[in-house]
Write a protein that holds these residues in place. Sequence first.
Motif, PDB file in Angstrom:
ATOM      1  N   TYR A  79       1.053  -1.358  -0.073  1.00  0.00           N
ATOM      2  CA  TYR A  79      -0.046   0.268  -0.222  1.00  0.00           C
ATOM      3  C   TYR A  79       0.761   1.660  -0.137  1.00  0.00           C
ATOM      4  CZ  TYR A  79      -2.512   4.101   1.814  1.00  0.00           C
ATOM      5  OH  TYR A  79      -3.240   5.065   1.896  1.00  0.00           O
ATOM      6  N   GLN A  82       2.555   1.743  -3.177  1.00  0.00           N
ATOM      7  CA  GLN A  82       1.162   2.186  -4.810  1.00  0.00           C
ATOM      8  C   GLN A  82       0.625   3.680  -4.153  1.00  0.00           C
ATOM      9  OE1 GLN A  82      -2.229  -0.167  -3.358  1.00  0.00           O
ATOM     10  NE2 GLN A  82      -3.550   1.328  -5.200  1.00  0.00           N
ATOM     11  N   ASP A  83       0.867   4.104  -2.566  1.00  0.00           N
ATOM     12  CA  ASP A  83       0.952   5.308  -2.521  1.00  0.00           C
ATOM     13  C   ASP A  83       1.727   6.090  -3.078  1.00  0.00           C
ATOM     14  OD1 ASP A  83      -1.370   7.671  -1.332  1.00  0.00           O
ATOM     15  OD2 ASP A  83       0.289   7.577   0.562  1.00  0.00           O
ATOM     16  N   TYR A  86       1.213   6.590  -6.921  1.00  0.00           N
ATOM     17  CA  TYR A  86       0.399   7.637  -6.167  1.00  0.00           C
ATOM     18  C   TYR A  86       0.638   9.661  -6.974  1.00  0.00           C
ATOM     19  CZ  TYR A  86      -4.246  10.411  -5.808  1.00  0.00           C
ATOM     20  OH  TYR A  86      -5.158  10.991  -5.866  1.00  0.00           O
ATOM     21  N   CYS A  87       1.071   9.306  -5.356  1.00  0.00           N
ATOM     22  CA  CYS A  87       1.679  10.903  -5.458  1.00  0.00           C
ATOM     23  C   CYS A  87       2.397  11.428  -6.377  1.00  0.00           C
ATOM     24  CB  CYS A  87       2.236  11.232  -4.219  1.00  0.00           C
ATOM     25  SG  CYS A  87       0.998  10.487  -2.249  1.00  0.00           S
ATOM     26  N   LYS A  89       2.875  10.618  -9.658  1.00  0.00           N
ATOM     27  CA  LYS A  89       1.640  10.491 -11.004  1.00  0.00           C
ATOM     28  C   LYS A  89       0.925  11.868 -10.911  1.00  0.00           C
ATOM     29  CE  LYS A  89       2.604   5.942 -12.808  1.00  0.00           C
ATOM     30  NZ  LYS A  89       2.332   6.020 -13.919  1.00  0.00           N
ATOM     31  N   SER A  90       0.999  12.098  -9.172  1.00  0.00           N
ATOM     32  CA  SER A  90      -0.306  13.388  -9.462  1.00  0.00           C
ATOM     33  C   SER A  90       0.397  14.407  -9.198  1.00  0.00           C
ATOM     34  CB  SER A  90      -1.046  13.600  -8.008  1.00  0.00           C
ATOM     35  OG  SER A  90      -2.131  12.308  -7.462  1.00  0.00           O
TER      36      SER A  90
END
Length: 118
Positions: A79, A82-83, A86-87, A89-90
């Motif tokens: 997780y 993955q987070d 995500y950050c 790519k954000s």
Amino acid sequence: MPGETTRSARSRRHDDKRTELLTKAIPKTEPSQQVFVEGVPLADALWNSTSALREEVLQTYFINGLNNGTVDPVKFGQYVVQDAVYCYKSKVNMDVVASQTTGKFRDFVLEESASYEE
């Protein structure tokens, strides 16, 4: 606040700044301009429509494991990775949006993007 860590103080300042920027970037909607669904404001209708899904999420192994300390460390590590992706790519996506917009919204997106660098 006394006893507050530097990270949590910085996080709180970031949240305050985000609220300030959103308030400036998004104009207030007059009640006469609000969109209603069956007599309910759209935001409330959308939120209410997700109540069953939100309840299901709260009952998942992962959320319960986080809550009571029994989540598998390997799953938690997955997780976290993955987070982080995500950050990352954000931030990249926000930079793309900022390059294609102007004005207060651009300023808001640039501020949000910069917050991922901290």
